[in-house]
Design a protein around this motif. Structure first.
Motif, PDB file in Angstrom:
ATOM      1  N   ALA A 128       5.811  -4.455  45.035  1.00 47.07           N
ATOM      2  CA  ALA A 128       5.699  -3.170  46.275  1.00 47.07           C
ATOM      3  C   ALA A 128       5.333  -1.755  45.572  1.00 47.07           C
ATOM      4  O   ALA A 128       4.559  -1.133  46.375  1.00 47.07           O
ATOM      5  N   ALA A 129       6.043  -1.566  44.468  1.00 46.73           N
ATOM      6  CA  ALA A 129       5.528  -0.304  43.922  1.00 46.73           C
ATOM      7  C   ALA A 129       3.978  -0.141  43.610  1.00 46.73           C
ATOM      8  O   ALA A 129       3.438   0.904  43.761  1.00 46.73           O
ATOM      9  N   VAL A 130       3.543  -1.169  43.129  1.00 43.07           N
ATOM     10  CA  VAL A 130       2.063  -1.206  42.879  1.00 43.07           C
ATOM     11  C   VAL A 130       1.230  -0.959  44.421  1.00 43.07           C
ATOM     12  O   VAL A 130       0.250  -0.370  44.475  1.00 43.07           O
ATOM     13  N   ASP A 131       1.639  -1.655  45.435  1.00 46.46           N
ATOM     14  CA  ASP A 131       1.002  -1.651  46.604  1.00 46.46           C
ATOM     15  C   ASP A 131       1.180  -0.130  46.994  1.00 46.46           C
ATOM     16  O   ASP A 131       0.083   0.525  47.907  1.00 46.46           O
ATOM     17  N   ALA A 132       2.306   0.699  46.981  1.00 42.80           N
ATOM     18  CA  ALA A 132       2.598   2.060  47.420  1.00 42.80           C
ATOM     19  C   ALA A 132       1.692   3.015  46.296  1.00 42.80           C
ATOM     20  O   ALA A 132       1.059   3.798  47.085  1.00 42.80           O
ATOM     21  N   GLY A 133       1.381   2.438  45.085  1.00 43.52           N
ATOM     22  CA  GLY A 133       0.615   3.615  44.281  1.00 43.52           C
ATOM     23  C   GLY A 133      -0.909   3.501  44.665  1.00 43.52           C
ATOM     24  O   GLY A 133      -1.504   4.439  44.905  1.00 43.52           O
ATOM     25  N   LEU A 134      -1.148   2.222  45.230  1.00 42.52           N
ATOM     26  CA  LEU A 134      -2.743   1.987  45.639  1.00 42.52           C
ATOM     27  C   LEU A 134      -2.836   2.747  47.007  1.00 42.52           C
ATOM     28  O   LEU A 134      -3.996   3.178  47.338  1.00 42.52           O
TER      29      LEU A 134
END
Length: 556
Positions: A128-134
């Motif tokens: 989820a953190a990866v998605d938020a960063g993108l």
């Protein structure tokens, strides 16, 4: 209509991990009121939601990467420059190491100096953190995407990365390579720098560089900069503090910030660390991140290993040995080979220990201090678990010594175990010694006598005898052996005043317990006669029990 788009209607974008939304529009999308529907929620999408991110977004720099206090790491910075110098397809490089060794600081400092127009930092500890960063990258590239559902933003960012090169992503603190694999599979160009505690699992995706602790001068530099940030301060003992903390970046920074805020001198901090280690490792500062204390990092890392309980047990056992060159063979009695290999592999994967590929392991000394410091509020350091690990460490060590420690062919094995015996007995008080501890001390002393190191051998034999008297009683065969060996050591050191009464008591007890003709009794009588002769008391000397022996005898 929900489902397949009508002619002229835009299809729902797909994201990094897919979406389950749909687009609703009538007629020409550009001129219509458009809705994105997901989970029975509707979002009105502006026209920019369907236009590609403009190519001119990189005319000016797009970056969320800054850098703070940074010292040293010259070789590592050069290694990163060399790794990312190759042209062509996407270049992925991984910096791995112990939690809070300074991986993120290195990555930020290096990335902030890079020339790419788009440089973006993504916290990547969860999917989820990866998605938020993108998603945040998409907003930075095209402000008109603000307010859109995160999965649409994410999809736009991935599409832009896939169609362009000349960008740099830093994926920080990756816990699982699978969290970033879908992204890496979609981007054929660009640069990706990964930081992670995971030392393994990257062979399909990235080349790696291991980041170790600071050099001593670098650690002192960091400590001094933090401590004196607000003005001159007493920096005496700064080097000693850094050494005690094993030159670990976060520990050094945490200690210096604590000293600066509380007015504690480095020498006072050392004293508090020795007396109250658990409290000091958990101590943060006002305005600091409570998640970034040494105790917290230890706790979070071990939480990832709960599926392998032996890994936690093993780490607590290793805490009692010397930090370097721990023989893997020393651990063979702990578990079956497959289970032991799995536990070691998990600790290596999370950079908690290092496999030296020469049959030995290494563990950071600060982790050792934490692991052997009981804390009833930490499930990984419960007092009973720490006590059990200490006793297991002693048992494994005692079993690892060969039977004939006085024979030269066994000396290499004894030599490899010696520093771990010293560490075990140095790190706890004698009242915690077990019979296994006593055997390890006795074996280490016998080896040292063969090497001519009489002073440390004498101390070890005294402690072994005290332990066996306390746990086994004064007339147990092992206690009698310890007393005989201690007497022999005094005799070899020329201290007949201490050797003689020990020999006398040993002989008396062996005659009572074993009988007059037992070989050990005869050996005691022979040894006592030797001390009388050495003292010039020939009237009390008796003929040797064994014609081929003379003087003191160890192990009997």
């Amino acid at each position: 209509m929900i489902g397949e788009p009508e002619p002229g209607q835009a299809a729902a974008p797909t994201g990094l991990h897919g979406t389950d939304g749909a687009i609703v529009a009538g007629g020409n999308v550009t001129d219509s009121s458009t809705q994105y529907i997901k989970a029975e929620q509707a979002f009105v999408l502006p026209p920019k939601a369907f236009a590609p991110i403009p190519d001119d977004v990189t005319v000016s720099e797009v970056s969320n990467i800054g850098t703070g206090l940074f010292v040293g790491r010259v070789d590592e910075l050069k290694a990163l420059e060399a790794a990312f110098a190759q042209p062509g397809k996407v270049v992925v490089h991984t910096v791995h190491g112990l939690g809070r060794v300074g991986k993120s600081a290195l990555a930020a400092h290096w990335a902030a100096q890079r020339h790419e127009k788009v440089r973006w930092w993504v916290t990547a500890d969860t999917e989820a953190a990866v998605d938020a960063g993108l998603a945040s990258l998409a907003e930075a590239l095209q402000s008109g995407l603000a307010g859109l559902p995160a999965e649409l933003q994410r999809a736009r960012a991935v599409a832009w990365l896939a169609d362009h090169d000349g960008w740099l992503l830093v994926l920080d603190n990756v816990e699982d390579p699978r969290h970033i694999r879908p992204l890496l599979d979609r981007v054929p160009g660009g640069r990706v720098l990964i930081t992670t505690r995971r030392a393994t699992g990257w062979h399909h995706q990235a080349t790696t560089i291991r980041l170790g602790v600071f050099e001593p001068a670098e650690a002192v530099d960091l400590f001094t900069r933090v401590l004196t940030h607000q003005g001159p301060r007493d920096t005496d003992s700064a080097a000693a503090v850094c050494e005690e903390l094993g030159h670990l970046a976060l520990a050094v920074e945490q200690a210096a910030a604590y000293c600066a805020e509380t007015g504690t001198s480095p020498s006072e901090y050392l004293n508090m660390l020795a007396r109250w280690p658990s409290a000091m490792f958990a101590a943060g500062t006002t305005g600091g991140d409570s998640e970034r204390t040494i105790a917290r990092i230890w706790h979070l890392t071990l939480n990832h290993l709960t599926d392998t309980p032996l890994a936690g047990d093993l780490l607590r056992i290793l805490a009692w040995y010397a930090p370097d060159s721990i023989p893997r063979a020393l651990l063979h009695g702990l578990a079956a080979p497959p289970q032991l290999a799995t536990a070691i592999g998990k600790l290596v994967a999370y950079s908690m220990i290092t496999d030296n590929h020469d049959g030995t392991l290494t563990i950071h000394r600060l982790l050792q201090v934490l692991a052997r410091t009981p804390d009833p509020d930490d499930p990984h350091r419960l007092p009973e678990a720490v006590d059990q690990a200490r006793d297991q460490a002693a048992a494994l060590l005692a079993d690892a010594f060969p039977a004939d420690v006085d024979q030269p062919e066994t000396w290499p094995q004894c030599r490899s175990l010696l520093p771990h015996t010293d560490a075990l007995t140095r790190n706890h008080t004698p009242d915690h010694d077990t019979t296994h501890t006593a055997r390890a001390l006795d074996c280490a002393a016998t080896y040292r006598v063969g090497q001519g190191a009489l002073a440390p051998a004498l101390h070890a034999l005294q402690r072994a005898l005290t332990t066996r008297e306390r746990l086994l009683g004064g007339d147990h065969p092992d206690t009698l052996t310890s007393r005989n060996n201690l007497a022999a050591e005094y005799q070899m050191a020329g201290d007949l005043g201490r050797a003689t009464p020990l020999y006398q008591r040993t002989l008396t007890e062996r005659e009572r317990v074993l009988g007059d003709d037992h070989p050990d009794t005869l050996n005691s009588r022979h040894n006592l006669a030797g001390t009388y002769r050495a003292a010039g008391d020939l009237g009390r000397a008796t003929p040797p029990a064994h014609p081929d022996g003379a003087g003191a005898g160890f192990g009997r």
